[in-house]
Scaffold this motif. Structure first.
Motif, short mmCIF file in Angstrom:
data_model
loop_
_atom_site.label_atom_id
_atom_site.label_comp_id
_atom_site.label_asym_id
_atom_site.label_seq_id
_atom_site.Cartn_x
_atom_site.Cartn_y
_atom_site.Cartn_z
N GLN A 204 0.84 -1.18 0.00
CA GLN A 204 0.00 0.00 0.00
C GLN A 204 0.88 1.24 0.00
O GLN A 204 2.01 1.21 0.48
N LYS B 270 7.13 -3.69 16.16
CA LYS B 270 6.55 -2.40 15.78
C LYS B 270 5.07 -2.50 15.45
O LYS B 270 4.36 -1.49 15.43
N THR B 271 4.62 -3.70 15.14
CA THR B 271 3.21 -3.86 14.81
C THR B 271 2.64 -5.04 15.60
O THR B 271 3.38 -5.94 15.99
N GLU C 128 1.24 7.12 9.85
CA GLU C 128 0.69 6.42 10.99
C GLU C 128 0.23 7.43 12.02
O GLU C 128 1.04 8.12 12.65
N SER C 129 -1.07 7.54 12.14
CA SER C 129 -1.62 8.56 13.00
C SER C 129 -1.96 8.03 14.39
O SER C 129 -2.38 8.77 15.26
N LEU C 130 -1.78 6.75 14.55
CA LEU C 130 -2.09 6.14 15.84
C LEU C 130 -0.83 5.74 16.58
O LEU C 130 0.21 5.51 15.97
N VAL D 198 1.27 5.20 4.41
CA VAL D 198 0.21 5.90 5.13
C VAL D 198 0.84 6.50 6.38
O VAL D 198 1.54 5.81 7.10
N TRP E 20 0.43 2.80 19.20
CA TRP E 20 0.08 1.53 19.84
C TRP E 20 0.39 1.66 21.33
O TRP E 20 1.52 1.99 21.70
#
Lengths: 273, 503
Positions: free
Chosen positions: A81, A166-167, A86-88, A84, A90
């Motif tokens: 993709q 990281k995710t 990353e606006s969030l 994007v 964790w």
């Protein structure tokens, strides 16, 4: 069930699909990226492959583009993709544990202990900064912090893991749910004994709970404590459904309290901010 | 063209979740898996800290070399088929293996060769880093030069993960062996799941089972399932979720929750992987049952699962593939030491050295012997388990490959005549691969007795070579393993494949 049928058909088809794992002999007109390997197999690929620009192909399973046998296409699926922003953020292990402590008014060691023994998210205070070595005849058993890494923490001392993931991983949602369930259970049990902190408006000893101001007041409290906002009317209605009987079984007030806490506390808003 | 964020695999998983509601879904999944004749299983056995091949399958004889070159007493070297190994009979300072006599290294290496030598290939190779983390990573991803720098676990999961495989790649090792490779296009399902404690992995495969005491848990399970369903609807309406719908973090989290979690429940992994249950760990109190495979694990010597984290990893590696949850698993020698009871004159024995192989800095020979024993015991047990598990017309072992990876070798020289010394990190070394999918019973390369260093070899013929171009490195090892496993390789990747090793 009607809407699930095409999916089932796709599933049945795919489990025998040559491009997954059962065989690799299928080719398609779009398999320009396929390369014969030393083992003589050739994988179907397509121009939509996420690696189409390189000489390396990838299995169709990787990219999920044209499914030759099915003659169908999932457009662009599997393609990288566009970046994007990353606006969030964790809310990882330590922060997540503290979020639950704050929301539910619990001490750190009350949040979660798997099998009643293993603190779930961070090291017990007595084992900081690292776990003492084993003694003769009583060796260490590794790092018994079951969900730390899944929740985005890292363990430099025992694991040599100097960077957190990281995710979220595959087991991250389960880790979230188990820790939330454990923490909610601890809160319900404490409130049952009293003095109540969260479930102040309902009788936790009652055999059932009816939808009314007390129940909805509790839902409001849960949303405010977990997410610092009020519940929308739709959210309120959804959570209130948990007080209803399911079949012949009518849940007790304590069970409803636990279920409401799990539903609200387990929302993605608890894991990200 | 409309952009879809659903990969085909995830669509299939969604379909599977729908099917999972049907009574026959479990049988359906298992039948589909059993029919998967082309599946391959990869196990990376990480020998953390620098496992020197010269202390196992490429030993130099003392009589061959100068007193400043590391070697083994001639009497301690055994030949089994096309391989050699070390069977130390002289006492070591702190290590007492579980051999046939006190204060002796047991015949672990010989036993391993007798059972699996026909499937063992030793490849001499020289790495490019003596930094633990950097080197470990490179031996898993071919120094970034093969398959876009994907780790072997990622490459294998991308190739073999099926729609019904929730934990395609699992990494229970540590240090530099843990972490993603260099290829950003690897999809989330193929990223290795890091597992810090193998013993407790099962607990993370179910959202609620076993959290509450059995007296209350069973009654509440149905209600909790409803709560989770409500939670999903709440998430769909959540302002945060709607506002950040494009967030990769959020998408990954929700995809795993919607696809992998039901699959893990479907496979009943919380039971399949439950290898704890003795002492004060009482599963029934929490409504859990022990794994039905415990007896099988015990039959290959995996009897100390709660006490030995390395053993727990090896057992879990088997259970993950047997249960159909995974196709690529890494396990690794933990850093924590493991002590055992002492023999006369010893207060205790160190069966697993601190910082694993890297304790060679302090005492090379004893550490290497102890840790090779540990590594091969775990590999031996794993292979026996795979051989004991029917799969199609053969066993799971027929489809498996074990790669003993390590960061680097150790200094080839020593103080003249010394039997107790420490060693540093050395690029030059070798690796071991065990699999029916390769040319077993072979050693590719040798050790030069004048230097103590391993040589190069010709990738087509397998003949020993002194040509600098024939020195193998990380990409050669990784590409060859990938080829043996049927990964799809680019023309560039193929240049690193050593065909002499392939079956």
């Amino acid at each position: 069930m009607k809407s699930a049928l095409p999916l089932m058909a796709l599933c049945l088809m795919a489990l025998g699909c040559p491009t997954s794992t059962t065989t690799t002999s299928t080719t398609s007109s779009s398999s320009s990226g396929g390369v014969t390997t030393s083992s003589g197999t050739e994988e179907a690929s397509s121009s939509a492959s996420h690696e189409a620009s390189s000489t390396t192909s990838s299995s169709a399973l990787d990219a999920g583009m044209t499914i030759p046998d099915a003659g169908m296409t999932i457009p662009d699926a599997g393609l990288p993709q566009p970046p994007v922003h990353e606006s969030l953020r964790w809310r990882t292990a330590h922060a997540f544990e503290h979020h639950l402590m704050q929301a539910l008014g619990l001490q750190e060691d009350e949040v979660c202990n798997e099998l009643g023994l293993f603190k779930c998210v961070t090291r017990p205070a007595a084992e900081r900064p690292f776990r003492p070595s084993g003694t003769p005849g009583n060796p260490t058993v590794g790092m018994p912090i079951p969900h730390q890494v899944a929740l985005g923490g890292n363990e430099p001392f025992d694991l040599g893991n100097y960077e957190a993931r990281k995710t979220p991983g595959v087991t991250t949602p389960n880790a979230v749910d188990r820790v939330v369930l454990s923490a909610c259970d601890a809160r319900v049990e404490k409130d049952r004994v009293g003095p109540a902190v969260i479930f102040t408006g309902i009788d936790l000893a009652a055999p059932s709970l009816v939808d009314g101001p007390a129940l909805r007041g509790t839902i409001t409290t849960l949303f405010r404590r977990f997410h610092q906002r009020a519940a929308s009317p739709a959210e309120m209605d959804l959570v209130a459904l948990l007080a209803a009987a399911a079949g012949a079984e009518t849940p007790t007030a304590a069970d409803v309290a636990l279920a409401m806490c799990v539903a609200v506390g387990g929302m993605a808003e608890s894991s990200f901010d | 063209m409309t952009t879809s964020r659903l990969t085909r695999r995830e669509t299939l998983k969604g379909a599977l979740a729908a099917v999972a509601a049907l009574p026959l879904s479990t049988a359906f999944v298992r039948d589909a898996r059993a029919a998967d004749a082309n599946m391959r299983y990869l196990f990376v056995l990480c020998a953390n800290g620098g496992a020197d091949i010269r202390n196992a399958f490429l030993p130099l004889s003392l009589s061959q070399v100068a007193t400043t070159i590391r070697s083994q007493p001639d009497a301690d070297i055994r030949t089994v088929g096309g391989h050699r190994c070390v069977e130390r009979v002289s006492p070591k300072r702190f290590y007492v293996g579980a051999g046939t006599a006190p204060r002796q290294n047991g015949p672990v290496q010989r036993g391993f060769l007798e059972r699996h030598g026909a499937n063992l290939a030793v490849m001499t190779a020289t790495g490019t880093s003596v930094n633990h983390n950097v080197a470990a990573r490179r031996w898993l991803n071919g120094a970034g030069m093969v398959q876009h720098g994907r780790t072997l676990l990622e490459a294998h999961a991308m190739r073999y993960a099926t729609a019904d495989m929730p934990l395609a790649a699992v990494n229970m090792s540590n240090g530099g062996y843990v972490g993603d490779g260099d290829d950003p296009s690897v999809l989330p399902y193929a990223r290795a799941e890091t597992v810090a404690n193998a013993l407790l992995l099962g607990m993370a495969t179910h959202p609620s089972q076993g959290v509450l005491p059995a007296s209350r848990g069973a009654r509440q399970q149905a209600l909790l399932a409803r709560a989770r369903a409500v939670r999903e609807q709440l998430d769909a309406q959540s302002p945060l979720v709607q506002r950040h719908a494009a967030s990769p973090l959020l998408q990954t989290f929700r995809r795993h929750r919607q696809t992998a979690v039901p699959l893990m429940e479907e496979l009943d992994l919380i039971t399949q992987l439950a290898v704890i249950g003795s002492g004060n760990l009482q599963l029934p109190q929490y409504g859990l049952a022990p794994s039905p495979h415990l007896a099988l694990l015990n039959s290959v010597g995996f009897t100390a699962l709660q006490e030995d984290p390395f053993m727990a990893q090896a057992a879990m590696a088997f259970l993950l593939v047997k249960s159909g949850a995974s196709c690529a698993v890494a396990l690794g020698a933990p850093s924590a030491p493991m002590a055992g009871p002492g023999y006369p004159g010893y207060s205790f024995t160190l069966q697993h050295t601190p910082i694993a192989y890297d304790f060679s800095h302090t005492d090379h020979e004893a550490t290497q012997l102890a840790m090779w024993d540990r590594t091969l015991r775990m590999g031996d047990g794993l292979i026996q388990l795979l051989k004991a598990t029917p799969d199609g017309d053969g066993t799971m072992w027929d489809k498996s490959l074990i790669y003993i990876a390590t960061e680097f070798g150790r200094t080839a020289t020593k103080p003249a005549g010394s039997d107790e010394f420490g060693t540093g990190h050395e690029l030059n070394n070798g690796v071991a691969i065990i699999s029916p999918l390769i040319q077993g019973n072979r050693v590719f390369g040798e050790v030069d007795p004048t230097t103590g260093l391993t040589t190069g070899w010709n990738g087509s013929s397998g003949a020993v070579s002194s040509a600098p171009a024939d020195v193998k490195g990380e990409p050669h090892v990784v590409a060859t393993i990938s080829a043996a496993l049927g990964h799809t390789l680019s023309a560039q990747d193929q240049t690193y494949v050593q065909n002499a090793v392939l079956a």
